[in-house]
Design a protein around this motif. Structure first.
Motif, PDB file in Angstrom:
ATOM      1  N   LEU A  81       0.873  -1.169   0.000  1.00 30.72           N
ATOM      2  CA  LEU A  81       0.000   0.000   0.000  1.00 30.72           C
ATOM      3  C   LEU A  81       0.914   1.223   0.000  1.00 30.72           C
ATOM      4  CD1 LEU A  81      -2.775   1.279   0.217  1.00 30.72           C
ATOM      5  CD2 LEU A  81      -2.624   1.031   2.694  1.00 30.72           C
ATOM      6  N   ASP A  82       0.850   1.999  -1.079  1.00 30.57           N
ATOM      7  CA  ASP A  82       1.783   3.101  -1.247  1.00 30.57           C
ATOM      8  C   ASP A  82       1.202   4.393  -0.660  1.00 30.57           C
ATOM      9  OD1 ASP A  82       3.523   5.036  -2.056  1.00 30.57           O
ATOM     10  OD2 ASP A  82       3.123   4.835  -4.195  1.00 30.57           O
ATOM     11  N   LEU A  83       1.706   4.751   0.510  1.00 31.55           N
ATOM     12  CA  LEU A  83       1.300   6.028   1.115  1.00 31.55           C
ATOM     13  C   LEU A  83       2.482   7.007   1.081  1.00 31.55           C
ATOM     14  CD1 LEU A  83      -0.703   4.864   4.294  1.00 31.55           C
ATOM     15  CD2 LEU A  83      -1.563   5.399   2.015  1.00 31.55           C
TER      16      LEU A  83
ATOM     17  N   LEU B 118      -9.548  10.889   6.778  1.00 31.11           N
ATOM     18  CA  LEU B 118      -9.478   9.535   7.342  1.00 31.11           C
ATOM     19  C   LEU B 118      -8.090   9.229   7.899  1.00 31.11           C
ATOM     20  CD1 LEU B 118     -11.423   7.272   4.813  1.00 31.11           C
ATOM     21  CD2 LEU B 118     -11.943   7.693   7.221  1.00 31.11           C
ATOM     22  N   LEU B 119      -7.072   9.601   7.128  1.00 31.82           N
ATOM     23  CA  LEU B 119      -5.690   9.348   7.580  1.00 31.82           C
ATOM     24  C   LEU B 119      -5.408  10.107   8.871  1.00 31.82           C
ATOM     25  CD1 LEU B 119      -3.150   9.445   4.594  1.00 31.82           C
ATOM     26  CD2 LEU B 119      -3.669   7.536   6.126  1.00 31.82           C
ATOM     27  N   ALA B 120      -5.780  11.387   8.875  1.00 35.07           N
ATOM     28  CA  ALA B 120      -5.507  12.212  10.057  1.00 35.07           C
ATOM     29  C   ALA B 120      -6.243  11.652  11.276  1.00 35.07           C
ATOM     30  CB  ALA B 120      -5.910  13.658   9.790  1.00 35.07           C
ATOM     31  N   ALA B 121      -7.518  11.300  11.087  1.00 27.77           N
ATOM     32  CA  ALA B 121      -8.292  10.762  12.222  1.00 27.77           C
ATOM     33  C   ALA B 121      -7.667   9.455  12.703  1.00 27.77           C
ATOM     34  CB  ALA B 121      -9.740  10.548  11.802  1.00 27.77           C
ATOM     35  N   GLY B 122      -7.238   8.609  11.762  1.00 26.28           N
ATOM     36  CA  GLY B 122      -6.643   7.319  12.122  1.00 26.28           C
ATOM     37  C   GLY B 122      -5.347   7.480  12.899  1.00 26.28           C
ATOM     38  N   CYS B 123      -4.621   8.562  12.622  1.00 26.64           N
ATOM     39  CA  CYS B 123      -3.346   8.787  13.318  1.00 26.64           C
ATOM     40  C   CYS B 123      -3.535   9.686  14.535  1.00 26.64           C
ATOM     41  CB  CYS B 123      -2.342   9.458  12.380  1.00 26.64           C
ATOM     42  SG  CYS B 123      -1.840   8.423  11.031  1.00 26.64           S
ATOM     43  N   GLY B 124      -4.730  10.210  14.716  1.00 27.18           N
ATOM     44  CA  GLY B 124      -4.968  11.099  15.852  1.00 27.18           C
ATOM     45  C   GLY B 124      -4.252  12.424  15.712  1.00 27.18           C
TER      46      GLY B 124
ATOM     47  N   PRO C  49     -11.271   3.679   1.760  1.00 31.83           N
ATOM     48  CA  PRO C  49     -11.269   3.960   3.198  1.00 31.83           C
ATOM     49  C   PRO C  49     -10.742   2.789   4.028  1.00 31.83           C
ATOM     50  CG  PRO C  49     -13.339   4.651   2.216  1.00 31.83           C
ATOM     51  CD  PRO C  49     -12.553   3.992   1.126  1.00 31.83           C
ATOM     52  N   GLU C  50     -11.082   1.558   3.621  1.00 30.67           N
ATOM     53  CA  GLU C  50     -10.620   0.418   4.446  1.00 30.67           C
ATOM     54  C   GLU C  50      -9.097   0.245   4.371  1.00 30.67           C
ATOM     55  OE1 GLU C  50     -12.851  -1.044   0.810  1.00 30.67           O
ATOM     56  OE2 GLU C  50     -13.137   0.434   2.377  1.00 30.67           O
ATOM     57  N   GLN C  51      -8.494   0.611   3.247  1.00 28.49           N
ATOM     58  CA  GLN C  51      -7.027   0.544   3.149  1.00 28.49           C
ATOM     59  C   GLN C  51      -6.410   1.536   4.138  1.00 28.49           C
ATOM     60  OE1 GLN C  51      -6.995   1.277  -1.228  1.00 28.49           O
ATOM     61  NE2 GLN C  51      -5.502  -0.380  -1.277  1.00 28.49           N
ATOM     62  N   LEU C  52      -7.013   2.716   4.216  1.00 26.27           N
ATOM     63  CA  LEU C  52      -6.451   3.748   5.096  1.00 26.27           C
ATOM     64  C   LEU C  52      -6.644   3.379   6.563  1.00 26.27           C
ATOM     65  CD1 LEU C  52      -7.680   6.785   3.016  1.00 26.27           C
ATOM     66  CD2 LEU C  52      -5.381   5.842   3.121  1.00 26.27           C
ATOM     67  N   ARG C  53      -7.800   2.808   6.865  1.00 25.28           N
ATOM     68  CA  ARG C  53      -8.055   2.405   8.268  1.00 25.28           C
ATOM     69  C   ARG C  53      -7.066   1.305   8.671  1.00 25.28           C
ATOM     70  NH1 ARG C  53     -13.620   2.468   6.716  1.00 25.28           N
ATOM     71  NH2 ARG C  53     -14.368   4.576   7.029  1.00 25.28           N
TER      72      ARG C  53
ATOM     73  N   ALA D  89      -4.068   0.785   7.438  1.00 27.55           N
ATOM     74  CA  ALA D  89      -2.696   1.315   7.557  1.00 27.55           C
ATOM     75  C   ALA D  89      -2.519   2.113   8.845  1.00 27.55           C
ATOM     76  CB  ALA D  89      -2.381   2.196   6.350  1.00 27.55           C
ATOM     77  N   THR D  90      -3.509   2.931   9.198  1.00 28.80           N
ATOM     78  CA  THR D  90      -3.337   3.735  10.412  1.00 28.80           C
ATOM     79  C   THR D  90      -3.430   2.847  11.658  1.00 28.80           C
ATOM     80  OG1 THR D  90      -5.676   4.359  10.271  1.00 28.80           O
ATOM     81  CG2 THR D  90      -4.085   5.936   9.421  1.00 28.80           C
ATOM     82  N   GLY D  91      -4.255   1.796  11.582  1.00 30.35           N
ATOM     83  CA  GLY D  91      -4.317   0.843  12.701  1.00 30.35           C
ATOM     84  C   GLY D  91      -2.974   0.159  12.878  1.00 30.35           C
ATOM     85  N   LEU D  92      -2.362  -0.197  11.765  1.00 28.34           N
ATOM     86  CA  LEU D  92      -1.046  -0.841  11.805  1.00 28.34           C
ATOM     87  C   LEU D  92      -0.015   0.097  12.449  1.00 28.34           C
ATOM     88  CD1 LEU D  92       0.817  -3.185  10.830  1.00 28.34           C
ATOM     89  CD2 LEU D  92       1.087  -1.903   8.696  1.00 28.34           C
ATOM     90  N   LEU D  93      -0.028   1.348  12.019  1.00 23.85           N
ATOM     91  CA  LEU D  93       0.931   2.312  12.563  1.00 23.85           C
ATOM     92  C   LEU D  93       0.738   2.446  14.079  1.00 23.85           C
ATOM     93  CD1 LEU D  93       3.073   4.487  12.398  1.00 23.85           C
ATOM     94  CD2 LEU D  93       1.354   6.078  11.565  1.00 23.85           C
ATOM     95  N   ARG D  94      -0.498   2.564  14.506  1.00 24.30           N
ATOM     96  CA  ARG D  94      -0.754   2.693  15.956  1.00 24.30           C
ATOM     97  C   ARG D  94      -0.244   1.464  16.718  1.00 24.30           C
ATOM     98  NH1 ARG D  94      -3.526   6.269  18.480  1.00 24.30           N
ATOM     99  NH2 ARG D  94      -4.185   8.064  17.328  1.00 24.30           N
ATOM    100  N   SER D  95      -0.377   0.299  16.097  1.00 29.55           N
ATOM    101  CA  SER D  95       0.055  -0.919  16.795  1.00 29.55           C
ATOM    102  C   SER D  95       1.577  -0.974  16.955  1.00 29.55           C
ATOM    103  CB  SER D  95      -0.430  -2.162  16.041  1.00 29.55           C
ATOM    104  OG  SER D  95       0.340  -2.342  14.870  1.00 29.55           O
ATOM    105  N   LEU D  96       2.292  -0.167  16.183  1.00 29.77           N
ATOM    106  CA  LEU D  96       3.762  -0.182  16.259  1.00 29.77           C
ATOM    107  C   LEU D  96       4.300   0.815  17.295  1.00 29.77           C
ATOM    108  CD1 LEU D  96       4.613  -0.271  12.430  1.00 29.77           C
ATOM    109  CD2 LEU D  96       4.666  -2.171  14.050  1.00 29.77           C
ATOM    110  N   LEU D  97       3.419   1.653  17.818  1.00 27.51           N
ATOM    111  CA  LEU D  97       3.890   2.693  18.739  1.00 27.51           C
ATOM    112  C   LEU D  97       4.189   2.128  20.117  1.00 27.51           C
ATOM    113  CD1 LEU D  97       1.345   5.547  17.965  1.00 27.51           C
ATOM    114  CD2 LEU D  97       3.650   5.242  17.055  1.00 27.51           C
ATOM    115  N   SER D  98       5.185   2.714  20.754  1.00 26.56           N
ATOM    116  CA  SER D  98       5.439   2.365  22.154  1.00 26.56           C
ATOM    117  C   SER D  98       4.316   3.002  22.991  1.00 26.56           C
ATOM    118  CB  SER D  98       6.789   2.932  22.589  1.00 26.56           C
ATOM    119  OG  SER D  98       6.688   4.333  22.665  1.00 26.56           O
TER     120      SER D  98
END
Ligand SMILES: Cc1ncc(COP(=O)(O)O)c(C=O)c1O
Length: 379
Positions: free
Chosen positions: A31-33, A290-296, A354-358, A360-369
């Motif tokens: 997924l190319d972001l 969507l991206l911004a909301a997903g990343c907070g 939208p589901e691709q973006l959700r 990806a942002t879920g994945l990013l959140r899961s990687l955070l300390s």
């Protein structure tokens, strides 16, 4: 020299700022972001057909500088399409956005022209200001009070103010109306780099058009054809007098081979599509939200949503972890941004679901300390 090269590479590696040429995909679905293909036009069959037709008709290269024999009808077609899209009276195509920026500032600059530039401008504009032989002043990002003071104190007969309509690093929008009014009051020319604005802001016609400034004699625009327009190349848009001056004095126009016909034709087609398909442009805004909301994070003005990370090493690490999981994210590290405020750069392309973006942002959140997640929750 070899020892020095090796030592320099070691320092870059240690600081986490090592860069390398990155292939679009390493042979697997991702997924190319990370790309700047904001409208998803780079692989559009209509742009491809326009490019192929231009190659068949005009050949693969322009063969010479535009002022020798390199101007072909496709260049004029592109310039007319850019004017129709942006509402500008005249356009001049360059071989890249970089050379367009070098072209305009070096052609307008010199000891009699003060250049005042926002400190967040792109590297190409910084290089352009340096090359111009003008006295140059940088003002703090978006600080119009300081700009006003610098303009009031000027001793040179001419002044040029340089900003971006949507800034590449923070993704924030300039106050074009206020900056243009300030420039008008001080008889200065405002040069607005719309690399991230055209195709995205103002229903795709750019932020300058949206601000009612297209065609204003004291405002000029520079553009790239390689982001929302899905092609390659650059342009300066403004008055006919400015175009004529650039044709005669812009060294990156005169001493550079004309834009390849394929790129010119593809970009012209992109201009027509943008004007005809407002839904495509609107999708960028929806996906950015969507991206911004997903990343907070607060939604940035353009397609690029910059996610603050902190140290360069951590930004590179997160980008690498995302890539392992199938998401390509951009990474802003020094020297693109000051030390300590590195960012992941996520692009809200129009052609993403939208589901691709959700995902990806879920994945990013899961990687955070836990500490990072807590910090993000409060931003
Ligand atoms: C603000 C800005 N101006 C100019 C450029 C250069 O455009 P090009 O890639 O067409 O040379 C870029 C590209 O990253 C940019 O972001």
């Amino acid at each position: 020299m070899q020892d020095w090269l090796a030592a320099q590479a070691r320092v870059r590696r240690r600081r986490g700022v090592l860069r390398q040429a990155i292939p679009r995909t390493a042979g697997r679905a991702v997924l190319d972001l990370a790309s700047n293909d904001y409208l998803g036009l780079a692989a559009d069959p209509r742009l491809q057909a326009a490019g192929i037709a231009a190659v068949e008709r005009y050949g693969t290269g322009a063969r010479a500088s535009r002022v020798v024999t390199g101007t072909q009808p496709v260049h004029e077609e592109l310039e007319a399409a850019l004017c129709a899209l942006t509402g500008q009276p005249a356009a001049l195509a360059f071989s890249s956005g970089y050379t367009a920026n070098l072209g305009i500032l070096t052609a307008l600059g010199g000891p009699g022209t003060l250049i005042l530039a926002d400190e967040h401008i792109h590297a190409s504009l910084i290089d352009a200001a340096r090359l111009s032989r003008s006295p140059v002043g940088m003002f703090p990002h978006a600080d119009l009070d300081t700009l006003a003071k610098l303009l009031a104190a000027r001793t040179q007969p001419r002044a040029v103010v340089v900003i971006e309509s949507i800034y590449s690093v923070l993704g924030d929008a300039a106050d074009l109306a206020a900056t243009a009014a300030l420039c008008a009051g001080h008889d200065a020319l405002l040069v607005v780099d719309e690399a991230h604005g055209i195709g995205v802001a103002g229903a795709g016609r750019g932020a300058v058009h949206a601000a009612g400034l297209a065609g204003a004699g004291h405002v000029a625009v520079t553009a790239t054809l390689s982001k929302a327009l899905g092609a390659q190349g650059g342009a300066v848009l403004g008055s006919a007098a400015l175009r004529e001056h650039l044709v005669n004095t812009a060294r990156t126009f005169i001493f550079d081979t004309g834009l390849a016909p394929c790129s010119a034709a593809a970009a012209a087609e992109a201009c027509r599509i943008i004007a005809a398909e407002p839904d495509r442009v609107a999708a960028v805004g929806r996906n950015a939200a969507l991206l911004a909301a997903g990343c907070g994070i607060e939604q940035a003005a353009g397609a690029v949503q910059p996610v603050p990370v902190g140290p360069a090493q951590r930004a590179a690490e997160l980008a690498a972890r995302l890539e392992e999981a199938g998401v390509l994210a951009g990474c802003f590290r020094p020297p693109s941004v000051p030390d300590g405020i590195s960012r992941l750069r996520l692009t809200a392309r129009a052609d993403l679901a939208p589901e691709q973006l959700r995902w990806a942002t879920g994945l990013l959140r899961s990687l955070l300390s836990p500490t990072e997640a807590a910090a993000w929750a409060t931003t």
